[in-house]
Design a protein around this motif. Structure first.
Motif, PDB file in Angstrom:
ATOM      1  N   LEU A 107     -12.785   5.874   5.326  1.00  0.00           N
ATOM      2  CA  LEU A 107     -12.701   4.148   5.043  1.00  0.00           C
ATOM      3  C   LEU A 107     -11.764   4.308   4.339  1.00  0.00           C
ATOM      4  CD1 LEU A 107     -14.384   2.263   6.316  1.00  0.00           C
ATOM      5  CD2 LEU A 107     -15.743   1.714   5.003  1.00  0.00           C
ATOM      6  N   SER A 108     -11.664   4.306   2.988  1.00  0.00           N
ATOM      7  CA  SER A 108     -10.741   4.527   2.054  1.00  0.00           C
ATOM      8  C   SER A 108      -9.296   4.278   2.568  1.00  0.00           C
ATOM      9  CB  SER A 108     -10.614   5.014   0.750  1.00  0.00           C
ATOM     10  OG  SER A 108     -12.263   4.098   0.565  1.00  0.00           O
ATOM     11  N   PHE A 109      -9.291   5.220   2.791  1.00  0.00           N
ATOM     12  CA  PHE A 109      -8.077   6.465   3.909  1.00  0.00           C
ATOM     13  C   PHE A 109      -7.562   5.291   4.510  1.00  0.00           C
ATOM     14  CE2 PHE A 109      -5.402   8.050   7.139  1.00  0.00           C
ATOM     15  CZ  PHE A 109      -4.078   8.491   6.433  1.00  0.00           C
ATOM     16  N   LEU A 110      -8.562   4.919   6.209  1.00  0.00           N
ATOM     17  CA  LEU A 110      -8.307   3.899   7.133  1.00  0.00           C
ATOM     18  C   LEU A 110      -7.796   2.696   6.980  1.00  0.00           C
ATOM     19  CD1 LEU A 110     -11.189   5.462   9.543  1.00  0.00           C
ATOM     20  CD2 LEU A 110      -8.432   6.139   9.531  1.00  0.00           C
ATOM     21  N   LEU A 111      -8.726   2.153   5.391  1.00  0.00           N
ATOM     22  CA  LEU A 111      -8.198   1.357   4.988  1.00  0.00           C
ATOM     23  C   LEU A 111      -6.390   0.880   4.483  1.00  0.00           C
ATOM     24  CD1 LEU A 111     -11.933  -0.132   4.112  1.00  0.00           C
ATOM     25  CD2 LEU A 111     -10.883  -0.804   5.717  1.00  0.00           C
ATOM     26  N   LEU A 112      -6.494   1.480   3.643  1.00  0.00           N
ATOM     27  CA  LEU A 112      -5.022   1.518   3.596  1.00  0.00           C
ATOM     28  C   LEU A 112      -4.520   1.466   4.445  1.00  0.00           C
ATOM     29  CD1 LEU A 112      -3.186   1.621   0.391  1.00  0.00           C
ATOM     30  CD2 LEU A 112      -3.853   4.130   0.806  1.00  0.00           C
ATOM     31  N   ALA A 113      -4.045   2.406   4.837  1.00  0.00           N
ATOM     32  CA  ALA A 113      -3.561   2.885   6.295  1.00  0.00           C
ATOM     33  C   ALA A 113      -3.279   1.295   6.861  1.00  0.00           C
ATOM     34  CB  ALA A 113      -3.651   3.530   7.688  1.00  0.00           C
ATOM     35  N   LEU A 114      -4.459   0.579   6.847  1.00  0.00           N
ATOM     36  CA  LEU A 114      -4.327  -0.527   7.403  1.00  0.00           C
ATOM     37  C   LEU A 114      -3.427  -1.629   6.756  1.00  0.00           C
ATOM     38  CD1 LEU A 114      -5.217  -2.321  10.165  1.00  0.00           C
ATOM     39  CD2 LEU A 114      -7.300  -2.597   8.896  1.00  0.00           C
ATOM     40  N   VAL A 115      -3.604  -1.290   5.369  1.00  0.00           N
ATOM     41  CA  VAL A 115      -3.083  -2.503   4.664  1.00  0.00           C
ATOM     42  C   VAL A 115      -1.510  -2.047   4.890  1.00  0.00           C
ATOM     43  CG1 VAL A 115      -2.125  -3.207   2.439  1.00  0.00           C
ATOM     44  CG2 VAL A 115      -5.080  -3.409   3.443  1.00  0.00           C
ATOM     45  N   VAL A 116      -1.016  -0.743   4.670  1.00  0.00           N
ATOM     46  CA  VAL A 116      -0.125  -0.712   4.499  1.00  0.00           C
ATOM     47  C   VAL A 116       0.988  -0.435   5.791  1.00  0.00           C
ATOM     48  CG1 VAL A 116       2.246   1.409   4.694  1.00  0.00           C
ATOM     49  CG2 VAL A 116       0.020   1.815   2.917  1.00  0.00           C
ATOM     50  N   PHE A 117       0.358   0.117   7.358  1.00  0.00           N
ATOM     51  CA  PHE A 117       1.281  -0.349   9.275  1.00  0.00           C
ATOM     52  C   PHE A 117       0.908  -1.949   8.990  1.00  0.00           C
ATOM     53  CE2 PHE A 117       0.995   4.162   7.954  1.00  0.00           C
ATOM     54  CZ  PHE A 117       1.953   4.852   7.284  1.00  0.00           C
TER      55      PHE A 117
ATOM     56  N   MET B 173       9.814  -3.727   1.316  1.00  0.00           N
ATOM     57  CA  MET B 173       8.622  -4.672   1.065  1.00  0.00           C
ATOM     58  C   MET B 173       7.868  -2.936   1.883  1.00  0.00           C
ATOM     59  SD  MET B 173       8.279  -5.569  -1.223  1.00  0.00           S
ATOM     60  CE  MET B 173       7.431  -5.965  -1.261  1.00  0.00           C
ATOM     61  N   ARG B 174       7.872  -2.672   3.194  1.00  0.00           N
ATOM     62  CA  ARG B 174       7.001  -2.074   4.252  1.00  0.00           C
ATOM     63  C   ARG B 174       7.123  -0.243   3.173  1.00  0.00           C
ATOM     64  NH1 ARG B 174       7.193  -3.372  10.777  1.00  0.00           N
ATOM     65  NH2 ARG B 174       7.591  -5.674  10.041  1.00  0.00           N
ATOM     66  N   ALA B 175       8.775  -0.417   2.990  1.00  0.00           N
ATOM     67  CA  ALA B 175       9.241   1.571   2.474  1.00  0.00           C
ATOM     68  C   ALA B 175       7.979   1.261   0.937  1.00  0.00           C
ATOM     69  CB  ALA B 175      10.971   1.339   2.252  1.00  0.00           C
ATOM     70  N   TYR B 176       8.506   0.605   0.137  1.00  0.00           N
ATOM     71  CA  TYR B 176       7.420   0.160  -1.291  1.00  0.00           C
ATOM     72  C   TYR B 176       6.368  -0.175  -0.745  1.00  0.00           C
ATOM     73  CZ  TYR B 176       5.335  -2.006  -5.682  1.00  0.00           C
ATOM     74  OH  TYR B 176       4.706  -2.447  -6.348  1.00  0.00           O
ATOM     75  N   ALA B 177       5.657  -0.231  -0.189  1.00  0.00           N
ATOM     76  CA  ALA B 177       4.005   0.142   0.361  1.00  0.00           C
ATOM     77  C   ALA B 177       3.407   1.219   0.758  1.00  0.00           C
ATOM     78  CB  ALA B 177       3.389  -1.258   1.947  1.00  0.00           C
ATOM     79  N   LEU B 178       4.608   1.955   1.449  1.00  0.00           N
ATOM     80  CA  LEU B 178       4.205   3.569   2.053  1.00  0.00           C
ATOM     81  C   LEU B 178       4.306   4.590   0.491  1.00  0.00           C
ATOM     82  CD1 LEU B 178       3.219   5.051   3.809  1.00  0.00           C
ATOM     83  CD2 LEU B 178       5.842   5.454   3.855  1.00  0.00           C
ATOM     84  N   VAL B 179       5.549   3.973  -0.576  1.00  0.00           N
ATOM     85  CA  VAL B 179       6.178   4.771  -1.783  1.00  0.00           C
ATOM     86  C   VAL B 179       4.389   5.147  -2.042  1.00  0.00           C
ATOM     87  CG1 VAL B 179       6.830   4.664  -3.846  1.00  0.00           C
ATOM     88  CG2 VAL B 179       8.126   4.495  -1.678  1.00  0.00           C
ATOM     89  N   VAL B 180       4.241   3.266  -2.801  1.00  0.00           N
ATOM     90  CA  VAL B 180       2.979   3.371  -3.549  1.00  0.00           C
ATOM     91  C   VAL B 180       1.488   3.578  -2.864  1.00  0.00           C
ATOM     92  CG1 VAL B 180       1.014   1.380  -4.493  1.00  0.00           C
ATOM     93  CG2 VAL B 180       3.485   1.074  -4.242  1.00  0.00           C
TER      94      VAL B 180
ATOM     95  N   LEU C  58       1.240   6.835  -0.923  1.00  0.00           N
ATOM     96  CA  LEU C  58       1.655   7.972  -0.753  1.00  0.00           C
ATOM     97  C   LEU C  58       0.454   8.759  -2.050  1.00  0.00           C
ATOM     98  CD1 LEU C  58       5.190   8.957   0.045  1.00  0.00           C
ATOM     99  CD2 LEU C  58       2.710   8.835   1.658  1.00  0.00           C
ATOM    100  N   PRO C  59       1.063   8.772  -3.719  1.00  0.00           N
ATOM    101  CA  PRO C  59       0.306   8.970  -4.313  1.00  0.00           C
ATOM    102  C   PRO C  59      -1.692   8.101  -3.942  1.00  0.00           C
ATOM    103  CG  PRO C  59       1.931   8.115  -4.731  1.00  0.00           C
ATOM    104  CD  PRO C  59       1.754   7.421  -3.898  1.00  0.00           C
ATOM    105  N   VAL C  60      -2.209   7.385  -3.777  1.00  0.00           N
ATOM    106  CA  VAL C  60      -3.715   7.252  -3.095  1.00  0.00           C
ATOM    107  C   VAL C  60      -3.943   8.510  -2.561  1.00  0.00           C
ATOM    108  CG1 VAL C  60      -4.413   5.428  -2.875  1.00  0.00           C
ATOM    109  CG2 VAL C  60      -3.036   4.874  -3.969  1.00  0.00           C
TER     110      VAL C  60
END
Length: 159
Positions: free
Chosen positions: A16-26, A50-57, A59-61
């Motif tokens: 669920l956390s993975f999906l929610l973070l993907a929803l925020v990023v993408f 900002m799209r690249a930044y969201a992805l960079v932040v 990835l470690p999560v």
């Protein structure tokens, strides 16, 4: 509660956390940037960054989630007190600390540029707080788990 049931629940939280973070990023970040560009067309150049930044932040999560997934796999085998989990917790602490660099960096950049929208600044402060807490907690847990592993090894040798 059975250990397998606990593992399934913990992994469900990760999914669920993975999906929610993907929803925020993408979804969330592009939608937010589209709104900002509509209101202020002069910042259109920030969209890609900002799209690249969201992805960079993110990835470690996601890497932390993968480490936790593997950690949760040790629970039903009754092998949670192992050196592999100590290493995973140390990596999680390092990933959380490393993820603070782009978060704090963006905050400093925005302040330096005089662009401090309250929503963005609050989000960056919350991410900084969360990252510091995760880094500290997993650093401490790694040390505690290391002690538990040593005690377990000593106990196994006396039997």
């Amino acid at each position: 509660m059975k250990l397998t049931h606990a593992t399934v629940l913990l992994k469900a939280v990760l999914v669920l956390s993975f999906l929610l973070l993907a929803l925020v990023v993408f979804g969330g970040v592009p939608a937010y940037m589209a709104h900002i560009i509509q209101v202020r067309p002069d910042v259109a150049g920030w969209d890609y960054w900002m799209r690249a930044y969201a992805l960079v932040v993110a990835l470690p999560v996601w890497a932390v989630m993968a480490l936790l997934w593997r950690t949760f796999d040790t629970i039903p085998r009754n092998n949670a007190f192992c050196l592999d989990n100590v290493k995973r917790f140390r990596r999680i602490a390092l990933l959380a600390a490393a993820d603070l660099v782009p978060v704090v960096g963006l905050g400093v950049l925005l302040v330096a540029l005089g662009v401090t929208p309250p929503f963005i600044m609050m989000a960056l402060m919350a991410a900084t707080y969360g990252g510091v807490i995760v880094a500290i907690v997993f650093h401490v847990l790694a040390g505690l788990l290391q002690n538990a592993v040593v005690l377990k090894q000593d106990s196994d040798m006396t039997i």
